[in-house]
Motif scaffolding. Sequence first.
Motif, PDB file in Angstrom:
ATOM      1  N   TYR A   1       5.663 -32.902 -16.357  1.00 57.44           N
ATOM      2  CA  TYR A   1       6.263 -32.190 -17.481  1.00 57.44           C
ATOM      3  C   TYR A   1       6.227 -30.711 -17.158  1.00 57.44           C
ATOM      4  O   TYR A   1       5.268 -30.030 -17.499  1.00 57.44           O
ATOM      5  CB  TYR A   1       5.478 -32.430 -18.777  1.00 57.44           C
ATOM      6  N   ASP A   2       7.222 -30.216 -16.468  1.00 50.82           N
ATOM      7  CA  ASP A   2       7.296 -28.817 -16.052  1.00 50.82           C
ATOM      8  C   ASP A   2       6.117 -28.446 -15.165  1.00 50.82           C
ATOM      9  O   ASP A   2       6.095 -28.776 -14.008  1.00 50.82           O
ATOM     10  CB  ASP A   2       7.426 -27.881 -17.253  1.00 50.82           C
ATOM     11  N   ASP A   3       5.093 -27.764 -15.727  1.00 51.81           N
ATOM     12  CA  ASP A   3       3.973 -27.320 -14.893  1.00 51.81           C
ATOM     13  C   ASP A   3       2.733 -28.206 -15.028  1.00 51.81           C
ATOM     14  O   ASP A   3       1.674 -27.873 -14.524  1.00 51.81           O
ATOM     15  CB  ASP A   3       3.624 -25.865 -15.194  1.00 51.81           C
ATOM     16  N   LEU A   4       2.864 -29.351 -15.709  1.00 49.26           N
ATOM     17  CA  LEU A   4       1.761 -30.296 -15.872  1.00 49.26           C
ATOM     18  C   LEU A   4       2.118 -31.625 -15.213  1.00 49.26           C
ATOM     19  O   LEU A   4       3.193 -32.175 -15.468  1.00 49.26           O
ATOM     20  CB  LEU A   4       1.451 -30.541 -17.351  1.00 49.26           C
ATOM     21  N   VAL A   5       1.233 -32.116 -14.370  1.00 47.03           N
ATOM     22  CA  VAL A   5       1.389 -33.439 -13.764  1.00 47.03           C
ATOM     23  C   VAL A   5       0.264 -34.310 -14.308  1.00 47.03           C
ATOM     24  O   VAL A   5      -0.914 -34.014 -14.088  1.00 47.03           O
ATOM     25  CB  VAL A   5       1.330 -33.371 -12.223  1.00 47.03           C
ATOM     26  N   ALA A   6       0.628 -35.342 -15.059  1.00 46.70           N
ATOM     27  CA  ALA A   6      -0.354 -36.231 -15.669  1.00 46.70           C
ATOM     28  C   ALA A   6      -0.448 -37.512 -14.849  1.00 46.70           C
ATOM     29  O   ALA A   6       0.559 -38.178 -14.609  1.00 46.70           O
ATOM     30  CB  ALA A   6       0.042 -36.557 -17.101  1.00 46.70           C
ATOM     31  N   VAL A   7      -1.661 -37.832 -14.420  1.00 44.03           N
ATOM     32  CA  VAL A   7      -1.932 -39.051 -13.667  1.00 44.03           C
ATOM     33  C   VAL A   7      -2.755 -39.942 -14.579  1.00 44.03           C
ATOM     34  O   VAL A   7      -3.884 -39.602 -14.924  1.00 44.03           O
ATOM     35  CB  VAL A   7      -2.700 -38.744 -12.359  1.00 44.03           C
ATOM     36  N   ASP A   8      -2.169 -41.077 -15.010  1.00 40.16           N
ATOM     37  CA  ASP A   8      -2.834 -41.969 -15.957  1.00 40.16           C
ATOM     38  C   ASP A   8      -3.268 -43.240 -15.239  1.00 40.16           C
ATOM     39  O   ASP A   8      -2.439 -43.991 -14.735  1.00 40.16           O
ATOM     40  CB  ASP A   8      -1.906 -42.308 -17.117  1.00 40.16           C
TER      41      ASP A   8
ATOM     42  N   ALA B   1       0.551 -22.904  -6.878  1.00 40.74           N
ATOM     43  CA  ALA B   1       1.916 -23.330  -7.188  1.00 40.74           C
ATOM     44  C   ALA B   1       2.215 -23.230  -8.681  1.00 40.74           C
ATOM     45  O   ALA B   1       3.322 -23.530  -9.119  1.00 40.74           O
ATOM     46  CB  ALA B   1       2.128 -24.764  -6.720  1.00 40.74           C
ATOM     47  N   GLY B   2       1.217 -22.795  -9.480  1.00 38.52           N
ATOM     48  CA  GLY B   2       1.414 -22.691 -10.921  1.00 38.52           C
ATOM     49  C   GLY B   2       1.389 -24.045 -11.617  1.00 38.52           C
ATOM     50  O   GLY B   2       1.901 -24.181 -12.722  1.00 38.52           O
ATOM     51  N   LEU B   3       0.774 -25.044 -10.977  1.00 39.84           N
ATOM     52  CA  LEU B   3       0.722 -26.394 -11.532  1.00 39.84           C
ATOM     53  C   LEU B   3      -0.674 -26.769 -11.988  1.00 39.84           C
ATOM     54  O   LEU B   3      -1.664 -26.251 -11.481  1.00 39.84           O
ATOM     55  CB  LEU B   3       1.160 -27.417 -10.478  1.00 39.84           C
ATOM     56  N   THR B   4      -0.720 -27.693 -12.942  1.00 48.11           N
ATOM     57  CA  THR B   4      -1.976 -28.253 -13.415  1.00 48.11           C
ATOM     58  C   THR B   4      -1.864 -29.764 -13.335  1.00 48.11           C
ATOM     59  O   THR B   4      -0.847 -30.336 -13.726  1.00 48.11           O
ATOM     60  CB  THR B   4      -2.244 -27.853 -14.883  1.00 48.11           C
ATOM     61  N   ALA B   5      -2.885 -30.429 -12.817  1.00 46.56           N
ATOM     62  CA  ALA B   5      -2.944 -31.885 -12.810  1.00 46.56           C
ATOM     63  C   ALA B   5      -3.975 -32.316 -13.839  1.00 46.56           C
ATOM     64  O   ALA B   5      -5.077 -31.767 -13.895  1.00 46.56           O
ATOM     65  CB  ALA B   5      -3.323 -32.412 -11.430  1.00 46.56           C
ATOM     66  N   GLU B   6      -3.590 -33.260 -14.670  1.00 46.29           N
ATOM     67  CA  GLU B   6      -4.513 -33.809 -15.653  1.00 46.29           C
ATOM     68  C   GLU B   6      -4.714 -35.278 -15.334  1.00 46.29           C
ATOM     69  O   GLU B   6      -3.749 -36.037 -15.246  1.00 46.29           O
ATOM     70  CB  GLU B   6      -3.961 -33.640 -17.061  1.00 46.29           C
ATOM     71  N   ILE B   7      -5.961 -35.661 -15.134  1.00 46.19           N
ATOM     72  CA  ILE B   7      -6.305 -37.044 -14.840  1.00 46.19           C
ATOM     73  C   ILE B   7      -6.668 -37.699 -16.166  1.00 46.19           C
ATOM     74  O   ILE B   7      -7.539 -37.217 -16.891  1.00 46.19           O
ATOM     75  CB  ILE B   7      -7.492 -37.142 -13.849  1.00 46.19           C
ATOM     76  N   ARG B   8      -5.966 -38.780 -16.460  1.00 49.38           N
ATOM     77  CA  ARG B   8      -6.180 -39.516 -17.709  1.00 49.38           C
ATOM     78  C   ARG B   8      -6.586 -40.950 -17.387  1.00 49.38           C
ATOM     79  O   ARG B   8      -6.160 -41.511 -16.392  1.00 49.38           O
ATOM     80  CB  ARG B   8      -4.898 -39.526 -18.541  1.00 49.38           C
ATOM     81  N   VAL B   9      -7.393 -41.511 -18.265  1.00 49.30           N
ATOM     82  CA  VAL B   9      -7.755 -42.918 -18.164  1.00 49.30           C
ATOM     83  C   VAL B   9      -7.341 -43.563 -19.479  1.00 49.30           C
ATOM     84  O   VAL B   9      -7.809 -43.157 -20.540  1.00 49.30           O
ATOM     85  CB  VAL B   9      -9.254 -43.113 -17.894  1.00 49.30           C
ATOM     86  N   ARG B  10      -6.399 -44.504 -19.366  1.00 48.10           N
ATOM     87  CA  ARG B  10      -5.832 -45.173 -20.555  1.00 48.10           C
ATOM     88  C   ARG B  10      -5.371 -44.153 -21.586  1.00 48.10           C
ATOM     89  O   ARG B  10      -5.565 -44.314 -22.780  1.00 48.10           O
ATOM     90  CB  ARG B  10      -6.834 -46.156 -21.136  1.00 48.10           C
ATOM     91  N   GLY B  11      -4.780 -43.051 -21.131  1.00 47.15           N
ATOM     92  CA  GLY B  11      -4.219 -42.034 -22.006  1.00 47.15           C
ATOM     93  C   GLY B  11      -5.175 -40.928 -22.409  1.00 47.15           C
ATOM     94  O   GLY B  11      -4.752 -39.892 -22.918  1.00 47.15           O
TER      95      GLY B  11
END
Length: 126
Positions: free
Chosen positions: A41-48, A76-86
């Motif tokens: 989502y633009d500058d956020l990469v969500a890994v679920d 790179a101006g990005l953020t990765a968010e690690i999610r577990v079951r949301g």
Amino acid sequence: MVTTAKAVGDLFDLIERKPDLLVDADLTVERDGVAFTVRGYDDLVAVDLPSLGAAFSLWRDRPVQGRSVAAALAAAGLTAEIRVRGAPVARLGADAVPSPLAKRLGFGPVQLFLDGALLAITPRRG
């Protein structure tokens, strides 16, 4: 043959000369028989991921150190968010605020979400 440290350094040099990246992704990835989603989502990469165990496995088997990943994402101006079951359990990169617990555990510039981890280990109803 290029060493990993040199390759990562070259990547940082290249990223720093570029404008911030924006990511638009909707992927399902399978690794060792475990499927998970990657959404940008633009500058956020969500890994679920489906479980906390899968998240630990992904962290343990990463190809580069967490500090290098976080630094490359931030450059790179990005953020990765690690999610577990949301439920968010960790964030690294540009918008991560390193937590004291992550520092104590030697994770480097990673923000941990204990409430997300508690939700991740709570059994689902129904």
